[in-house]
Design an enzyme around this catalytic site. Structure first.
Site, mmCIF file in Angstrom:
data_model
loop_
_atom_site.group_PDB
_atom_site.id
_atom_site.type_symbol
_atom_site.label_atom_id
_atom_site.label_comp_id
_atom_site.label_asym_id
_atom_site.label_seq_id
_atom_site.Cartn_x
_atom_site.Cartn_y
_atom_site.Cartn_z
ATOM 1 N N SER A 289 0.852 -1.195 0.000
ATOM 2 C CA SER A 289 0.000 0.000 0.000
ATOM 3 C C SER A 289 0.879 1.233 0.000
ATOM 4 O O SER A 289 1.957 1.225 0.623
ATOM 5 C CB SER A 289 -0.882 0.015 1.254
ATOM 6 O OG SER A 289 -1.460 1.298 1.419
ATOM 7 N N TYR B 190 -2.518 -0.737 10.030
ATOM 8 C CA TYR B 190 -2.592 -1.351 8.698
ATOM 9 C C TYR B 190 -1.323 -1.066 7.904
ATOM 10 O O TYR B 190 -0.732 -1.969 7.303
ATOM 11 C CB TYR B 190 -3.823 -0.801 7.964
ATOM 12 C CG TYR B 190 -3.849 -1.048 6.487
ATOM 13 C CD1 TYR B 190 -4.143 -2.306 5.975
ATOM 14 C CD2 TYR B 190 -3.564 -0.011 5.588
ATOM 15 C CE1 TYR B 190 -4.170 -2.523 4.603
ATOM 16 C CE2 TYR B 190 -3.587 -0.221 4.221
ATOM 17 C CZ TYR B 190 -3.886 -1.479 3.732
ATOM 18 O OH TYR B 190 -3.900 -1.700 2.375
#
Ligand code: NAP
Length: 250
Positions: free
Chosen positions: A141, A155
């Protein structure tokens, strides 16, 4: 004939979202694709049906990730359909957008179990099945490298760990000609991001503004980058963190 004709791929979390886009893209290039899912069996079957309708070949591999022995169970299921593989895409993942004050140990453990531990052991047990010259893509990400959304910290930490796995494993598997890379999407329109993009008043506009290209990303945007790395055109790229954020990085 596609550039991946004769190759076998496995895409985790391919029942929906980015994983489905990657599975369909690799199949279009000629690969026979294992469509992994956790809970969404019907959606995984839809992915397979869409691939077959487009003239491709695919099969489902259903295993919930995040518990002990999950990777071995996944490969046991995979082995029922294929004899070895050439392309592995670790895409299955979960997110959270809660600030540190609200994250308990259970949520933290689950994030790391699904996003880090599962790909690690899928690779540990999958390395022997990957043929020499194979390709691994781990879906990271943009948040692993920018603090634009600090409430996604836990995350983002999981994706940072995944990036270390890509980098270091590329050194381990390079001797066999196996390339390992991370691909880092920005904000992509999927079920995962729907609460932000579609259920807040200005989420969509905010996401558009973050990208230099002024739009929200699609699964196909990411799938094309993965397809490049999975093909021979990406032969000199390994151990890399490939930005697929549409210019969302600072
Ligand atoms: P999504 O739409 O929520 O789909 C997630 C996929 O992962 C589903 O196929 C789901 O399968 C599978 N999965 C999740 N937890 C699982 C578990 N415990 N066991 C087995 N399978 C599981 O997510 P997405 O947005 O496409 O995201 C895909 C990947 O891209 C993730 O790693 C995510 O972190 C990363 N990413 C997404 C974005 C974004 O903006 N969307 C941005 C950067 C990175 P089932 O439904 O069958 O359980």
């Amino acid at each position: 004939m596609g550039v991946l004709t004769g190759r076998t791929a496995l895409v985790t979390g391919a029942s929906r979202g980015i994983g489905r886009g990657i599975a369909e893209r690799l199949a279009r290039d000629g690969a026979r694709v294992g469509v992994h899912y956790g809970r969404s069996e019907a959606a995984a079957k839809e992915t397979v049906a869409a691939i077959e309708a487009a003239g491709g070949s695919a099969f489902t591999v259903g295993v919930e990730l995040g518990g002990r022995g999950d990777a071995e169970a996944l490969w046991a299921e995979f082995d029922r359909h294929a004899d070895g593989l050439d392309i592995l895409v670790n895409n299955a993942g979960i997110g959270t957008s809660r600030p540190i004050e609200q994250i308990g140990e259970e949520e933290y453990d689950r994030l790391f179990a699904v996003n880090v531990k599962a790909p690690f052991f899928i690779l540990k047990h999958g390395m022997t099945r990957l043929r020499d010259g194979g390709r691994v893509v781990n879906i990271s990400s943009g948040l692993a490298r920018t603090a634009v959304m600090p409430h996604n910290m836990a995350y983002a930490m999981t994706k940072g760990a995944l990036d270390v796995l890509s980098r270091d494993l590329s050194k381990v598997l390079g001797a066999r000609g196996i390339r390992v890379n991370s691909v880092a999407p920005g904000i992509i329109d999927t079920d995962n991001t729907a609460p932000f993009l579609r259920e807040t008043e200005d989420g969509w506009a905010q996401a558009e503004a973050i990208s230099a290209l002024g739009r929200v990303g699609t699964a196909a945007d990411v799938a094309d980058v993965v397809a490049f790395l999975a093909s021979d055109a990406g032969r000199w790229v390994t151990g890399s963190w490939v930005d697929a954020t549409g210019g969302s990085m600072p």
